[in-house]
Design a protein around this motif. Structure first.
Motif, PDB file in Angstrom:
ATOM      1  N   CYS A  98      -6.668 127.243  64.318  1.00  0.00           N
ATOM      2  CA  CYS A  98      -7.147 128.683  64.201  1.00  0.00           C
ATOM      3  C   CYS A  98      -8.095 128.938  65.096  1.00  0.00           C
ATOM      4  CB  CYS A  98      -7.534 128.881  62.897  1.00  0.00           C
ATOM      5  SG  CYS A  98      -7.948 130.675  62.525  1.00  0.00           S
ATOM      6  N   ARG A  99      -7.899 130.265  65.940  1.00  0.00           N
ATOM      7  CA  ARG A  99      -8.771 130.605  67.052  1.00  0.00           C
ATOM      8  C   ARG A  99      -9.337 131.770  66.322  1.00  0.00           C
ATOM      9  NH1 ARG A  99      -8.529 131.622  73.495  1.00  0.00           N
ATOM     10  NH2 ARG A  99      -9.571 133.411  73.389  1.00  0.00           N
ATOM     11  N   ILE A 100     -10.761 131.853  65.908  1.00  0.00           N
ATOM     12  CA  ILE A 100     -11.470 132.813  65.487  1.00  0.00           C
ATOM     13  C   ILE A 100     -11.926 133.638  66.614  1.00  0.00           C
ATOM     14  CG2 ILE A 100     -13.119 133.821  63.636  1.00  0.00           C
ATOM     15  CD1 ILE A 100     -12.976 130.751  62.705  1.00  0.00           C
ATOM     16  N   GLY A 147     -10.364 138.811  65.055  1.00  0.00           N
ATOM     17  CA  GLY A 147      -9.134 138.491  64.871  1.00  0.00           C
ATOM     18  C   GLY A 147      -8.621 137.117  64.680  1.00  0.00           C
ATOM     19  N   PHE A 148      -7.638 136.531  64.219  1.00  0.00           N
ATOM     20  CA  PHE A 148      -7.275 135.059  64.019  1.00  0.00           C
ATOM     21  C   PHE A 148      -5.979 134.855  64.896  1.00  0.00           C
ATOM     22  CE2 PHE A 148      -9.758 136.498  60.353  1.00  0.00           C
ATOM     23  CZ  PHE A 148     -10.443 135.395  60.286  1.00  0.00           C
ATOM     24  N   GLU A 149      -5.958 133.715  65.580  1.00  0.00           N
ATOM     25  CA  GLU A 149      -4.786 133.205  66.516  1.00  0.00           C
ATOM     26  C   GLU A 149      -4.526 131.982  66.422  1.00  0.00           C
ATOM     27  OE1 GLU A 149      -3.856 133.032  71.276  1.00  0.00           O
ATOM     28  OE2 GLU A 149      -5.343 134.697  70.499  1.00  0.00           O
ATOM     29  N   GLU A 150      -3.312 131.598  66.134  1.00  0.00           N
ATOM     30  CA  GLU A 150      -2.929 130.079  66.114  1.00  0.00           C
ATOM     31  C   GLU A 150      -2.914 129.401  67.508  1.00  0.00           C
ATOM     32  OE1 GLU A 150       0.956 127.347  64.907  1.00  0.00           O
ATOM     33  OE2 GLU A 150       0.635 129.353  64.062  1.00  0.00           O
ATOM     34  N   GLY A 152     -17.615 121.878  58.635  1.00  0.00           N
ATOM     35  CA  GLY A 152     -16.713 123.139  58.538  1.00  0.00           C
ATOM     36  C   GLY A 152     -17.311 124.557  58.609  1.00  0.00           C
ATOM     37  N   TRP A 153     -16.383 125.326  58.013  1.00  0.00           N
ATOM     38  CA  TRP A 153     -16.999 126.736  57.750  1.00  0.00           C
ATOM     39  C   TRP A 153     -16.704 126.877  56.067  1.00  0.00           C
ATOM     40  CZ3 TRP A 153     -13.058 129.203  55.161  1.00  0.00           C
ATOM     41  CH2 TRP A 153     -11.965 128.556  55.599  1.00  0.00           C
ATOM     42  N   ARG A 154     -17.462 127.972  55.690  1.00  0.00           N
ATOM     43  CA  ARG A 154     -17.348 128.374  54.338  1.00  0.00           C
ATOM     44  C   ARG A 154     -17.171 129.795  54.040  1.00  0.00           C
ATOM     45  NH1 ARG A 154     -16.945 123.548  54.085  1.00  0.00           N
ATOM     46  NH2 ARG A 154     -18.219 122.108  53.053  1.00  0.00           N
ATOM     47  N   TYR A 155     -16.680 130.245  53.039  1.00  0.00           N
ATOM     48  CA  TYR A 155     -16.632 131.810  52.868  1.00  0.00           C
ATOM     49  C   TYR A 155     -17.820 132.334  52.455  1.00  0.00           C
ATOM     50  CZ  TYR A 155     -11.520 131.441  53.183  1.00  0.00           C
ATOM     51  OH  TYR A 155     -10.114 131.597  53.129  1.00  0.00           O
ATOM     52  N   LEU A 156     -18.165 133.370  52.816  1.00  0.00           N
ATOM     53  CA  LEU A 156     -19.715 133.847  52.463  1.00  0.00           C
ATOM     54  C   LEU A 156     -19.380 135.365  51.958  1.00  0.00           C
ATOM     55  CD1 LEU A 156     -22.707 133.650  52.323  1.00  0.00           C
ATOM     56  CD2 LEU A 156     -22.757 134.684  54.839  1.00  0.00           C
ATOM     57  N   GLY A 157     -19.634 135.644  50.839  1.00  0.00           N
ATOM     58  CA  GLY A 157     -19.580 137.099  49.994  1.00  0.00           C
ATOM     59  C   GLY A 157     -20.325 138.059  50.598  1.00  0.00           C
ATOM     60  N   THR A 166     -11.304 126.156  65.035  1.00  0.00           N
ATOM     61  CA  THR A 166     -11.460 125.381  63.814  1.00  0.00           C
ATOM     62  C   THR A 166      -9.798 124.706  63.410  1.00  0.00           C
ATOM     63  OG1 THR A 166     -12.403 125.090  61.695  1.00  0.00           O
ATOM     64  CG2 THR A 166     -11.166 127.381  62.374  1.00  0.00           C
ATOM     65  N   ARG A 167     -10.192 123.706  62.801  1.00  0.00           N
ATOM     66  CA  ARG A 167      -8.878 123.161  62.460  1.00  0.00           C
ATOM     67  C   ARG A 167      -8.199 123.441  61.210  1.00  0.00           C
ATOM     68  NH1 ARG A 167      -7.114 116.893  61.773  1.00  0.00           N
ATOM     69  NH2 ARG A 167      -4.982 117.295  61.215  1.00  0.00           N
ATOM     70  N   MET A 168      -8.909 124.312  60.298  1.00  0.00           N
ATOM     71  CA  MET A 168      -8.531 125.140  58.957  1.00  0.00           C
ATOM     72  C   MET A 168      -8.309 126.318  59.002  1.00  0.00           C
ATOM     73  SD  MET A 168      -8.175 122.245  57.295  1.00  0.00           S
ATOM     74  CE  MET A 168      -7.650 122.970  55.553  1.00  0.00           C
ATOM     75  N   TRP A 169      -7.310 126.640  58.929  1.00  0.00           N
ATOM     76  CA  TRP A 169      -7.147 128.560  58.750  1.00  0.00           C
ATOM     77  C   TRP A 169      -7.595 129.052  57.733  1.00  0.00           C
ATOM     78  CZ3 TRP A 169      -4.121 130.756  62.857  1.00  0.00           C
ATOM     79  CH2 TRP A 169      -4.053 132.250  62.680  1.00  0.00           C
TER      80      TRP A 169
END
Length: 170
Positions: A111-113, A98-101, A132-137, A65-68
């Motif tokens: 950002c590679r999730i 994990g997350f990787e640039e 894109g993606w969103r946060y989810l509680g 994804t483009r956004m970290w």
């Protein structure tokens, strides 16, 4: 006879980065699920099986994804997952490991999730389209389904799941 008071615990979490105050109300013995997840549309997937087949065929257990996510450490610390929305319904999740640039061919940082291999089916929950993606509680995340929901191991037809989600049947 006096009416017993209902114990209400209010839990506040200050998100320092945005200076936003989030509050959750917990009644009685219910606990606060503090996990943090991501939710993402699985564009082009017709079913959970198709998403799993595509990941296996491409040996690709990650999403770029483009956004970290600024809250990446919190996602990892709380055991977060990415919840997949397939044809308008949130239907599965995968643990984020994990997350990787990565730098794309166009020179743009992404950002590679990193994801676990297993897809876990969740209660079908209707979701509107978003980019894109969103946060989810954790409190808002759909619950995991029991394995082997159908005796033949098949999937409940999409239209039936959509209709049941629409009327709030779990």
């Amino acid at each position: 006879m006096p009416i017993p008071l209902l114990e209400v615990t209010i839990y506040y979490m200050l998100k320092v980065s945005d200076n936003a105050l989030l509050s959750d109300v917990v009644l009685g013995d219910e606990s606060v699920d503090e996990s943090l997840h991501l939710i993402k549309l699985s564009v082009g997937s017709e079913s959970v099986e198709r998403l799993a087949e595509w990941q296996r065929a491409n040996d690709r257990y990650f999403h770029v994804t483009r956004m970290w996510p600024k809250r990446d450490k919190e996602i990892l610390r709380t055991g977060g997952s990415i919840y997949w929305v397939i044809q308008g319904l949130c239907r599965a999740r995968q643990e984020i490991t994990g997350f990787e640039e990565v730098i794309g061919e166009d020179g743009i940082r992404r950002c590679r999730i990193e994801l676990a291999r297993d897809l876990v089916r969740v209660e079908p929950t209707r979701k509107r389209p978003f980019q894109g993606w969103r946060y989810l509680g954790g409190r808002n995340a759909p619950r995991d389904l029991a394995t082997g929901v159908l005796p033949d191991g098949g999937e409940v037809p999409h239209q039936l799941m959509a209709a049941l989600a629409e009327i709030g049947v779990r």
